[in-house]
Write an enzyme that holds these catalytic residues in place. Structure first.
Site, PDB file in Angstrom:
ATOM      1  CG  ASP A 272       0.988 -10.597 -10.086  1.00 15.38           C
ATOM      2  OD1 ASP A 272       1.412 -10.947 -11.198  1.00 15.38           O
ATOM      3  OD2 ASP A 272       1.542 -10.925  -9.016  1.00 15.38           O
TER       4      ASP A 272
ATOM      5  CG  ASP B 145      -2.151   0.845   1.061  1.00 17.10           C
ATOM      6  OD1 ASP B 145      -2.286   1.542   0.027  1.00 17.10           O
ATOM      7  OD2 ASP B 145      -3.005   0.813   1.976  1.00 17.10           O
TER       8      ASP B 145
END
Length: 652
Positions: free
Chosen positions: A305, A244
């Site tokens: 991803d 994050d």
């Protein structure tokens, strides 16, 4: 199936083949190793001579296409994971989830949702209170108040046939590790943890306090620390790492708050992503959260991803799903809600590209079942993870929306759809270029999924998608309402009358023996993109920019194809080549793990004299039984350019 060339039509249909004395015996004698085109050369010297002018007597091999994406098994498999996340507890409480709450929810997940495929429980933010670290500075548990460590919970989940997902950024260094002179970098006993941070370089100084430092990637030992963190979680059998606050690391700015911490710069940001990507390999799915996605998401595409494409789920409900700011900004979040985020980044989704993450769903926060269906339908058609953030204590009677078997079956089959494109202009430039309320995607068996939405607040509206005009389906198709689990029979469009905030989800099966996969609804990379600026195509449009000189990496299109058995299959490409000379493309088929089934082979596409004139080119391709990723692209060893409409395969 005639092969159109500038000089006329060559009939390559079975009847035409028989007229040139190509027998079934001749084709079978090769054990399926020669193409129909090669057989034609054996039977017709004139055809062989014509082919030798462009590609020789046998199709030559070609260099593999250069890809810039992480291109892992995770992205090549299609959509994101099904899982549960602690956000529904921690956000309302603005605190780390207590361990007993974590356990109670895991047990509920195991009994109520794991049987439907939700086999991972993942932590989330509120991590500053985890100060206990290993000898190398890696946190040992989610929070200091927890009795058990990561290893315990990974084993607890494994006993229930589930896995542990972890929220943490390997660029974070807890101050407790920095202040402990006995803590050293993994593999570098000569470097203390304190040596890999810069004085005063704290994550979110004015928000979270001086608890976490940022790693200084220019310092010796920084690479070993960051990659060691990834390896640490991999050894704990963690398959999913949620990383994050990436935008804050890159330039230190938040679009809503302003300056939050020091900027570390684009070069250091890309370096850090590359280290994490390299360490993750195929053993771990890398989820990138809060990235600015500068430069058309180039850095994230190469090193991740999955990427977040909208603001946080926050308190949930319709306002977070569809409301808020509707326009684009060049900073995270580019779009506020997932409807706009999925639409705006749909040119980057699909197999081998990026999984678009629409953030968590809290079913109980929606005002109606219609809204709940819309939320899950949107995540499903866009190929997003479906991440439950409700709790056992607050979900009430709404858990059914996450476990409808036919909806989940579309997810398992690898559905990643796109909105209907009206033109080739980016959505950030022209908000009318893509339709947020009409979506479709093609499954590997050639069937289609159509999702229709009404984002309006007041009026019931009719929504439809024409099979011929929008999907290029000739004739009628079988239509099934997925949520209602009801067949409608043969139709020529998907249509529904939708109340405010409602949706419809249809499975559409064309009635034809040849399976046609449309480039406009496939995966694009390397600058390949949608267009409809030349007439004569089937469906809503075609893919252009299969040419040199675009984005880094080769321009390519990827189709997911389900073959009933291993063998060599006849293929037919519909294309336009407005150049005066022939163009070549590289074609291959691969497994989801990237291993090659056939190719790469160089295929020659003769000129069609103009970009408004379309031709059909026949060939063959070897496929494995099951899922294949068929890729066509313009590599560095190729010449010219084409526009691509579709590819057909005789799979029956």
């Amino acid at each position: 199936m005639p092969h159109n060339t500038p000089g006329g039509t060559l009939d390559l249909s079975p009847e035409g083949a028989r007229s040139m004395a190509i027998t079934r015996r001749a084709l079978l004698a090769s054990s399926g190793l020669i193409s129909l085109a090669t057989a034609l050369e054996l039977a017709d010297p004139a055809y062989a001579a014509a082919q030798s002018m462009t590609q020789g007597a046998t199709p030559p091999s070609a260099a593999p296409l250069a890809r810039v994406s992480r291109n892992s098994t995770w992205t090549r498999s299609g959509p994101g994971p099904l899982y549960w996340n602690i956000y529904g507890w921690s956000f309302p409480h603005n605190a780390p989830i207590p361990e007993d709450e974590w356990k109670a929810n895991i047990d509920w997940l195991a009994s109520d949702f794991a049987p439907s495929g939700y086999e991972m429980a993942c932590t989330d933010g509120w991590i500053e209170g985890s100060s206990r670290t290993t000898e190398h500075g890696y946190i040992t548990s989610y929070n200091d108040s927890w009795t058990h460590d990561w290893a315990y919970w990974a084993a607890y989940l494994a006993q229930r046939k589930m896995t542990l997902g972890v929220y943490y950024n390997p660029l974070w260094v807890h101050k407790a590790a920095v202040e402990d002179p006995t803590k050293t970098v993994v593999g570098r006993p000569d470097i203390k943890i304190a040596d890999i941070v810069a004085e005063g370089d704290f994550f979110a100084r004015d928000i979270g306090g001086n608890t976490l430092y940022w790693v200084d990637v220019t310092k010796p030992g920084a690479k070993e620390y960051v990659q060691g963190y990834v390896e640490y979680f991999k050894r704990l059998a963690v398959p999913f790492l949620r990383i994050d606050f990436l935008s804050w690391y890159e330039d230190g700015m938040d679009a809503n708050i302003g300056r939050v911490n020091a900027a570390h710069g684009r070069e250091n940001y890309v370096t850090a992503l590359h280290w994490m990507n390299e360490a993750a390999g195929d053993a771990m799915e890398v989820s990138l959260v809060m990235p600015h996605l500068f430069d058309n998401a180039a850095a994230e595409l190469a090193n991740g991803d999955m990427v977040r494409i909208n603001a946080d789920a926050d308190k949930g409900g319709w306002e977070r799903l569809s409301g808020g700011r509707q326009n684009w900004q060049n900073a995270w979040p580019n779009w506020f809600n997932p409807f706009c985020g999925f639409t705006g980044w749909s040119h980057r989704n699909g197999r081998g590209q990026l999984i678009l993450d629409g953030d968590f769903l809290r079913a109980h926060t929606f005002a109606s079942d219609a809204e709940r269906k819309t939320a899950v339908t949107l995540m499903t058609i866009a190929g997003s993870p479906i991440a439950i953030a409700d709790l056992y204590s607050d979900i009430g009677p709404h858990g059914w929306v996450f476990t409808q078997p036919e909806v989940l079956d579309l997810h398992r089959k690898g559905l990643v759809g796109k909105p209907l494109y009206h033109n080739g202009t980016p959505y950030s430039v022209d908000p009318s270029s893509r339709d947020t309320e009409r979506w479709a995607g093609q499954l590997p068996d050639g069937s289609w999924v159509v999702a229709l939405f009404n984002r309006g607040d007041t009026a019931t509206v009719d929504k439809s998608l024409s099979f011929a005009r929008d999907l290029g389906i000739a004739g009628s198709a079988k239509v099934r309402d997925v949520w209602a689990r009801r067949d409608f029979g043969l139709r020529t469009e998907a249509k529904a009358s939708l109340a405010p905030h409602a949706c419809a989800l249809f499975h559409v099966v064309p009635q034809r023996q040849v399976t046609r996969f449309h480039a406009a609804w496939a995966t694009w990379a390397g600058g390949a993109n949608f267009n409809n600026n030349h007439p004569g195509y089937d469906g809503s449009g075609f893919v252009d920019k299969l040419e040199a000189g675009g984005e880094p990496g080769d321009a390519l299109v990827t189709f997911a194809v389900q073959a009933p058995k291993a063998g060599t299959y006849a293929v037919r490409w519909r294309y336009a080549n407005g150049l005066a000379a022939s163009s070549t493309m590289t074609v291959s088929s691969e497994r989801a793990d990237g291993t090659v089934v056939d190719g790469p082979q160089r295929v020659t596409f003769p000129s069609t004299t103009s970009w408004d004139s379309w031709g059909n080119l026949n060939g063959s391709l070897r496929l494995q039984a099951g899922l294949n990723l068929v890729t066509i692209g313009r590599g560095a060893s190729n010449v010219g350019a084409i526009n691509l409409n579709w590819v057909e395969l005789q799979l029956g």
